[in-house]
Design a protein around this motif. Structure first.
Motif, mmCIF file in Angstrom:
data_model
loop_
_atom_site.group_PDB
_atom_site.id
_atom_site.type_symbol
_atom_site.label_atom_id
_atom_site.label_comp_id
_atom_site.label_asym_id
_atom_site.label_seq_id
_atom_site.Cartn_x
_atom_site.Cartn_y
_atom_site.Cartn_z
ATOM 1 N N PHE A 86 -80.519 -10.517 25.292
ATOM 2 C CA PHE A 86 -80.177 -12.194 25.800
ATOM 3 C C PHE A 86 -78.830 -12.574 26.395
ATOM 4 N N THR A 87 -78.302 -11.864 25.219
ATOM 5 C CA THR A 87 -76.570 -12.258 25.194
ATOM 6 C C THR A 87 -76.181 -11.168 26.082
ATOM 7 N N CYS A 145 -79.482 -20.514 30.863
ATOM 8 C CA CYS A 145 -78.405 -20.327 30.124
ATOM 9 C C CYS A 145 -79.603 -21.160 28.481
ATOM 10 N N PHE A 183 -82.695 -10.963 34.722
ATOM 11 C CA PHE A 183 -81.614 -11.875 34.510
ATOM 12 C C PHE A 183 -81.632 -12.286 36.569
ATOM 13 N N GLN A 234 -81.648 -17.893 27.549
ATOM 14 C CA GLN A 234 -80.160 -16.829 27.002
ATOM 15 C C GLN A 234 -80.846 -17.823 25.448
ATOM 16 N N PHE A 236 -74.865 -20.590 23.777
ATOM 17 C CA PHE A 236 -75.847 -21.191 25.476
ATOM 18 C C PHE A 236 -76.777 -22.037 25.394
ATOM 19 N N ALA A 254 -82.061 -6.679 31.256
ATOM 20 C CA ALA A 254 -82.050 -8.113 30.941
ATOM 21 C C ALA A 254 -81.499 -8.320 32.507
#
Length: 474
Positions: free
Chosen positions: A299-300, A440, A427, A443, A362, A423
């Motif tokens: 997620f980062t 966002c 995404f 995340q 986030f 990811a």
């Protein structure tokens, strides 16, 4: 008799008391590591150039795809670019480990930088001679990422060959700050160069940076690695650092069993070629930490896909805003790398708190669409990344036996980077169907379980350590 000097002695010779204070010279202030260790300073500057060039290429080409080259499917196009840029670090991890273990580190670093510069120069010539196809941009990204996949773990492994043992943590901080400097350079130059001069000029700038790094590294002499000197400090790290007292017992248990026979087996190649299961099997606590951060990276790392999409679709701005957002992320990471060693608490507790803070950072841009808001939130998220990197990489430097370091750091990069292609693609695809603000929020929601798992791991480790100490006392 009293151990204190008699009064008559002090009266007869008052200078005997004052003289030690008068003659003691003041303690000289130490210069920064990059200034007092010229070899490390040159290699560190080379890493700044290579990673800055890599980030500049990624940021610039991603913006070129979103703003100029692709009209439909911009999310998938930028996500595919980020995925291609991270596949080599994952797929080539075993090859990288063998090369770093067998070939002189200076040769690996110099060759990787020179080949990357050649590839970027070829792309620049192609772009100026004719229109640049998308396939060429993706191929260049793959080539540069392949060279970087050899460069980064090799430099991490060679830190003990460049600095003294007491400077390892400081050197690690400088090394981690390189990534933030690279992000900052890519932010300020990548998208802006594409807006003003085109993608061919971007490739030319990357070529100059890579070739400059190769020249810097070519003039550096590396020390011969000494296994006993590196393998020994693990107990020392567990002693003076009270913030590491919690996780240390879980890792320090098997460490002596690994560090003990290291001098006898450090030379043969079979010990250096141990696979991922053998290395991490003896470090269970390290393995659990890597699993937590791998899940968090899912997620980062998506932020690099979200930034251009958010700029284009939510803010409606150009390359200048991309530069601002990338610069905020890079400056935050730099500050985290510099201050990470001073953050109190056990590594697992610190890591859990940083992941929770990143989740908040986030989530806020998903609720408030403002350029300054997202810039501040990215700075906070970058600071958390820098702190986590310094604390855990420094810990691993001391806990992992010297003979296993080439394989471990290559595997660490591969394990943590394994989620990046996934990811990026997920995404990227989602960005073609969901708004960037929703991405966002996704995340933020994804980081919460990773933060909780790391916190539970830290509390369990502390409880086990307390039980062990109580049993030993009985």
């Amino acid at each position: 008799m009293s151990p204190v000097a008699p009064p008559d002695t002090s009266l007869e010779s008052p200078q005997a008391i004052e003289s030690p204070q008068d003659t003691t010279p003041p303690t000289p202030r130490r210069r920064p590591l990059v200034l007092r260790n010229r070899a490390f300073g040159a290699v560190w500057a080379g890493q700044v150039l290579t990673q800055a060039a890599g980030r500049m290429f990624q940021v610039g080409v991603a913006w070129w795809l979103v703003a100029y080259a692709v009209e439909d499917g911009q999310g998938l196009a930028s996500g595919l670019l980020m995925a291609v840029s991270t596949v080599p670090a994952v797929a080539l991890a075993p090859v990288v480990a063998r090369v770093v273990a067998r070939v002189a580190h200076r040769t690996v670093l110099r060759t990787a930088a020179a080949l990357a510069g050649t590839a970027a120069a070829g792309l620049a010539v192609w772009g100026w001679a004719s229109g640049l196809p998308l396939a060429a941009a993706y191929a260049a990204a793959l080539a540069l990422a392949t060279c970087q996949a050899f460069f980064d773990p090799c430099l991490t492994t060679s830190v003990p060959e460049l600095v003294d043992d007491e400077d390892i943590e400081t050197a690690t901080g400088f090394e981690m700050s390189t990534q933030s400097l690279a992000g900052l350079g890519g932010a300020l130059l990548g998208a802006l160069i594409v807006d003003r001069a085109g993608v061919a000029a971007l490739a030319a700038g990357c070529a100059a940076a890579y070739l400059g790094a190769a020249l810097l590294i070519a003039g550096v002499r590396f020390r011969t690695a000494a296994v006993p000197a590196v393998a020994g400090p693990a107990p020392e790290d567990a002693g003076p650092a009270p913030e590491d007292a919690g996780p240390a017992p879980a890792v320090a248990g098997p460490a002596p069993a690994v560090a003990g026979p290291a001098p006898a087996v450090a030379g043969p190649a079979p010990e250096q070629r141990r696979n991922l299961r053998a290395i991490l099997g003896e470090l269970p606590h390290v393995r659990r930490i890597l699993i937590c951060f791998t899940a968090a990276n899912l997620f980062t790392t998506a932020v690099f896909v979200v930034i251009p999409l958010y700029t284009r679709s939510v803010l409606g701005d150009g390359g200048g805003t991309v530069a601002l957002l990338e610069a905020s992320l890079g400056i935050g990471t730099l500050l985290g790398s510099v201050t990470g060693a001073r953050v109190p608490g056990r590594p697992t507790v610190t890591g859990a708190c940083c992941l929770g803070l990143m989740a908040l950072a986030f989530a806020l841009p998903g609720l408030v669409a403002d350029r300054l808001v997202i810039a501040g939130c990215l700075a906070v998220a970058g600071w958390c990344v820098g702190v986590i990197g310094v604390r855990f990489v420094a810990l691993f430097q001391r806990l992992v036996p010297a003979a296993d370091k080439p394989g471990f750091f290559a595997v660490m990069q591969a394990v943590l980077g394994a989620s990046f292609p996934v990811a990026s693609l997920l995404f990227g695809l989602a960005g073609d169907h969901l708004s960037a603000r929703t991405l966002c929020l996704v995340q933020a929601a994804g980081l919460v379980p990773a933060a909780v798992a790391l916190a539970v791991l830290g509390s369990r480790t502390a409880a086990e350590a307390a039980t062990d100490r109580a049993g030993g006392a009985r």
